[in-house]
Enzyme design. Structure first.
Site, PDB file in Angstrom:
ATOM      1  N   SER A  38       0.810  -1.235  -0.021  1.00 19.78           N
ATOM      2  CA  SER A  38       0.039   0.068  -0.165  1.00 19.78           C
ATOM      3  C   SER A  38       0.858   1.272   0.068  1.00 19.78           C
ATOM      4  O   SER A  38       1.788   1.419  -0.882  1.00 19.78           O
ATOM      5  CB  SER A  38      -0.844   0.111   1.155  1.00 19.78           C
ATOM      6  OG  SER A  38      -1.939   0.804   0.954  1.00 19.78           O
ATOM      7  N   MET A  39       0.712   2.083   0.842  1.00 19.40           N
ATOM      8  CA  MET A  39       1.604   3.457   0.964  1.00 19.40           C
ATOM      9  C   MET A  39       3.028   2.682   0.809  1.00 19.40           C
ATOM     10  O   MET A  39       4.033   3.650   0.456  1.00 19.40           O
ATOM     11  CB  MET A  39       1.778   3.995   2.380  1.00 19.40           C
ATOM     12  CG  MET A  39       2.387   5.243   2.551  1.00 19.40           C
ATOM     13  SD  MET A  39       2.413   6.110   4.143  1.00 19.40           S
ATOM     14  CE  MET A  39       3.318   4.978   4.945  1.00 19.40           C
TER      15      MET A  39
END
Length: 256
Positions: free
Chosen positions: A97-98
């Site tokens: 994700s991030m």
């Protein structure tokens, strides 16, 4: 040779299973709101063949009294500075994700410093060139909590404990801001190969957005899809770990 203590005493980098003789180091970069222990099962599975290093961002757990960093650029600068001294062995970067956006930016910085990773694994995140207008970080605390419950990425015990949940919200909000305000400036491509991994039911990344990671490397690209949503990793960890192991094993036993 870099001392093992150089990593073990580092606030940024956690080693759960020291592997002093491993040929490869795997660097794990957590998702928004995540922390280094999320990758404990990965470390357990791959050590001692691989020296697994998990990054601990400021503002959470034992770093909760430190100021959060709310830009990918600043995070990438800080993480890269910590990794360069331990780049005496080949590195593999894994970000979810991030953490995937961060892995790419760290990879760019490492390559500028002359360190080309063996591979960059981008999990559960659209390619840097693909933009969505998102503003979760501007929502109320209750709305952010609802988002966490929708994505099912936070441990159920945390989601069930209102007091603990409120304590971690500043770090979650900061991370969401970093992820949502990140903009790829263009031009930078990795020499390292990229593997993109995603869940087919993930509302945060489509197949097309995952495929677009191919535009960010000159070193080869593969796309892997799995049953599940944004945190497909929770159920599909053995298959993802196997993909990582194929890269690290190839480095440990290069073809003659």
């Amino acid at each position: 040779m870099v001392s093992a203590n150089r990593v073990d005493e580092n606030l940024w980098i956690r080693r759960f299973h020291p592997a002093p003789t491993a040929a490869t180091r795997l660097v794990c970069l957590p998702h928004a709101g995540g922390s280094a222990p999320y990758f404990l099962p990965v470390s357990k599975a791959l050590s001692p063949a691989v020296d697994v290093l998990a990054v601990q961002y400021p503002g959470r757990q034992d770093r909760r009294h430190e100021k959060c960093i709310d830009t990918i650029t600043e995070l990438a600068d800080a993480v890269t500075a910590e990794l360069l001294p331990v780049a005496d062995r080949p590195l593999v970067l894994f970000g979810h994700s991030m953490g995937a956006s961060l892995a790419f930016e760290v990879g760019v910085r490492l390559e500028k410093a002359g360190v080309v990773p063996l591979a960059v694994f981008a999990s559960g995140r659209r390619a840097p060139s693909r933009h969505r207008d998102e503003s979760v970080h501007l929502r109320s605390d209750d709305e952010i909590i609802a988002e966490l419950r929708t994505l099912s990425g936070t441990q159920s015990a945390v989601l069930a404990d209102e007091e603990i949940l409120r304590m971690v919200l500043p770090a979650v909000r900061s991370d969401y801001k970093a992820a949502e305000t990140y903009r790829h400036t263009g031009g930078a491509r990795l020499a390292a190969p990229i593997q993109a991994h995603f869940g087919v039911d993930d509302p945060r990344v489509s197949r097309d957005e995952a495929q677009a990671w191919a535009d960010h490397t000159s070193g080869g690209f593969t796309l892997h899809s799995y049953p599940g949503g944004h945190f497909y990793l929770n159920e599909q960890a053995p298959r993802v770990i196997e993909a990582i192991a194929r890269v690290t094993d190839a480095n440990s036993h290069p073809a003659i």
